[in-house]
Scaffold this motif. Sequence first.
Motif, PDB file in Angstrom:
ATOM      1  N   GLU A  71      56.518  44.944 -76.504  1.00  0.00           N
ATOM      2  CA  GLU A  71      56.993  45.654 -75.327  1.00  0.00           C
ATOM      3  C   GLU A  71      55.980  45.518 -74.198  1.00  0.00           C
ATOM      4  N   PHE A  72      56.476  45.621 -72.991  1.00  0.00           N
ATOM      5  CA  PHE A  72      55.656  45.342 -71.812  1.00  0.00           C
ATOM      6  C   PHE A  72      55.970  46.372 -70.739  1.00  0.00           C
ATOM      7  N   ARG A  73      54.895  46.853 -70.056  1.00  0.00           N
ATOM      8  CA  ARG A  73      55.051  47.787 -68.942  1.00  0.00           C
ATOM      9  C   ARG A  73      54.153  47.347 -67.784  1.00  0.00           C
ATOM     10  N   ARG A  74      54.628  47.578 -66.555  1.00  0.00           N
ATOM     11  CA  ARG A  74      53.857  47.258 -65.357  1.00  0.00           C
ATOM     12  C   ARG A  74      53.816  48.495 -64.463  1.00  0.00           C
ATOM     13  N   ILE A  75      52.617  48.963 -64.158  1.00  0.00           N
ATOM     14  CA  ILE A  75      52.433  50.168 -63.353  1.00  0.00           C
ATOM     15  C   ILE A  75      51.798  49.768 -62.028  1.00  0.00           C
ATOM     16  N   PRO A  76      52.488  49.938 -60.914  1.00  0.00           N
ATOM     17  CA  PRO A  76      51.917  49.559 -59.609  1.00  0.00           C
ATOM     18  C   PRO A  76      50.766  50.483 -59.221  1.00  0.00           C
ATOM     19  N   VAL A  77      49.805  49.902 -58.497  1.00  0.00           N
ATOM     20  CA  VAL A  77      48.610  50.639 -58.048  1.00  0.00           C
ATOM     21  C   VAL A  77      48.692  50.811 -56.543  1.00  0.00           C
ATOM     22  N   PRO A  78      48.728  52.048 -56.032  1.00  0.00           N
ATOM     23  CA  PRO A  78      48.707  52.241 -54.576  1.00  0.00           C
ATOM     24  C   PRO A  78      47.336  51.899 -53.993  1.00  0.00           C
ATOM     25  N   LEU A  79      47.326  51.667 -52.692  1.00  0.00           N
ATOM     26  CA  LEU A  79      46.099  51.211 -52.035  1.00  0.00           C
ATOM     27  C   LEU A  79      44.974  52.254 -52.112  1.00  0.00           C
ATOM     28  N   HIS A  80      45.310  53.527 -52.003  1.00  0.00           N
ATOM     29  CA  HIS A  80      44.279  54.559 -51.987  1.00  0.00           C
ATOM     30  C   HIS A  80      43.721  54.865 -53.380  1.00  0.00           C
ATOM     31  N   ARG A  81      44.268  54.196 -54.443  1.00  0.00           N
ATOM     32  CA  ARG A  81      43.769  54.419 -55.809  1.00  0.00           C
ATOM     33  C   ARG A  81      42.985  53.230 -56.353  1.00  0.00           C
ATOM     34  N   TYR A  82      42.710  52.240 -55.513  1.00  0.00           N
ATOM     35  CA  TYR A  82      41.927  51.086 -55.966  1.00  0.00           C
ATOM     36  C   TYR A  82      40.491  51.483 -56.299  1.00  0.00           C
ATOM     37  N   THR A  83      39.870  52.259 -55.442  1.00  0.00           N
ATOM     38  CA  THR A  83      38.466  52.644 -55.661  1.00  0.00           C
ATOM     39  C   THR A  83      38.294  53.492 -56.909  1.00  0.00           C
ATOM     40  N   PRO A  84      39.101  54.566 -57.122  1.00  0.00           N
ATOM     41  CA  PRO A  84      38.954  55.309 -58.375  1.00  0.00           C
ATOM     42  C   PRO A  84      39.295  54.485 -59.616  1.00  0.00           C
ATOM     43  N   LEU A  85      40.205  53.511 -59.480  1.00  0.00           N
ATOM     44  CA  LEU A  85      40.544  52.662 -60.623  1.00  0.00           C
ATOM     45  C   LEU A  85      39.360  51.775 -61.003  1.00  0.00           C
ATOM     46  N   ARG A  86      38.657  51.235 -60.022  1.00  0.00           N
ATOM     47  CA  ARG A  86      37.489  50.405 -60.316  1.00  0.00           C
ATOM     48  C   ARG A  86      36.368  51.213 -60.969  1.00  0.00           C
ATOM     49  N   SER A  87      36.143  52.419 -60.480  1.00  0.00           N
ATOM     50  CA  SER A  87      35.059  53.244 -61.024  1.00  0.00           C
ATOM     51  C   SER A  87      35.360  53.740 -62.435  1.00  0.00           C
ATOM     52  N   ASN A  88      36.616  53.939 -62.778  1.00  0.00           N
ATOM     53  CA  ASN A  88      37.001  54.448 -64.108  1.00  0.00           C
ATOM     54  C   ASN A  88      37.646  53.374 -64.983  1.00  0.00           C
ATOM     55  N   TRP A  89      37.483  52.099 -64.632  1.00  0.00           N
ATOM     56  CA  TRP A  89      38.156  51.022 -65.370  1.00  0.00           C
ATOM     57  C   TRP A  89      37.676  50.923 -66.819  1.00  0.00           C
ATOM     58  N   GLU A  90      36.406  51.105 -67.060  1.00  0.00           N
ATOM     59  CA  GLU A  90      35.868  50.994 -68.423  1.00  0.00           C
ATOM     60  C   GLU A  90      36.414  52.088 -69.335  1.00  0.00           C
ATOM     61  N   THR A  91      36.453  53.293 -68.847  1.00  0.00           N
ATOM     62  CA  THR A  91      36.981  54.390 -69.672  1.00  0.00           C
ATOM     63  C   THR A  91      38.481  54.229 -69.922  1.00  0.00           C
ATOM     64  N   ILE A  92      39.199  53.717 -68.936  1.00  0.00           N
ATOM     65  CA  ILE A  92      40.639  53.475 -69.116  1.00  0.00           C
ATOM     66  C   ILE A  92      40.866  52.416 -70.196  1.00  0.00           C
ATOM     67  N   LEU A  93      40.042  51.357 -70.183  1.00  0.00           N
ATOM     68  CA  LEU A  93      40.168  50.313 -71.209  1.00  0.00           C
ATOM     69  C   LEU A  93      39.868  50.857 -72.595  1.00  0.00           C
ATOM     70  N   LYS A  94      38.864  51.703 -72.720  1.00  0.00           N
ATOM     71  CA  LYS A  94      38.510  52.251 -74.036  1.00  0.00           C
ATOM     72  C   LYS A  94      39.642  53.110 -74.593  1.00  0.00           C
TER      73      LYS A  94
END
Length: 222
Positions: A71-94
């Motif tokens: 199964e496959f899912r795609r979640i769009p990222v809004p422009l104002h959430r790029y910075t928090p996504l980069r800072s929390n990317w490692e924890t999201i992957l874990k």
Amino acid sequence: MEASKPLVEDNEATKLEEAKDTDMHVEPLAEEPEDKEGNNIANTRKLMEFETLNQTIEFEKAKVGAKKKTEFRRIPVPLHRYTPLRSNWETILKTLVKHMGLLVRMNTKRRAVEIKTTKEVKDSGAIQKGADFLKAFMLGFELQDAVAILRLEDLHIQTFEIKDVKTLKNDHLPRCIGRICGEKGKTKNAIENATRTRIVVADTRIHILGSFSNIQYAKSAV
């Protein structure tokens, strides 16, 4: 008195009487051939023609250890959430890779986070929980609050606009948003603590995270 005669006489008897009267020779009816066991061959043929076939219909059974569809899912990222996504990317992957067993990647062309199931995934609803977790983070909820969706099953997100509750124009709309948040977010924090929910005010939209009953209490309080 004369004896009453039968209304219907046998056909063969009448034929023999007529033959005697007219001196005609009537040949007896030809007997149908029989097999060795004494059964009539014509009757057996008829029975064979109308005999039903007793066939057992076998349905396809689910094979044990069959391969599951990915199964496959795609979640769009809004422009104002790029910075928090980069800072929390490692924890999201874990959380998604180690704990949920999903494959995660960032598609820069589509500006979306893509997740996919693997063979190690045993829970059928793992990918949906992962998608809800990412959606909550993209809406503006903190990472710790979004992780609660993976742990608890009765958490949902409900979104509504202030215009749906009451139509406000000109300066009344930003004034209403300020009243919902309060001074330094005190009003919003009070509603969250009282109803055990989390609230995000994004322009004219309000996102509420919590159980169904608690969301209704928070919505009425707002």
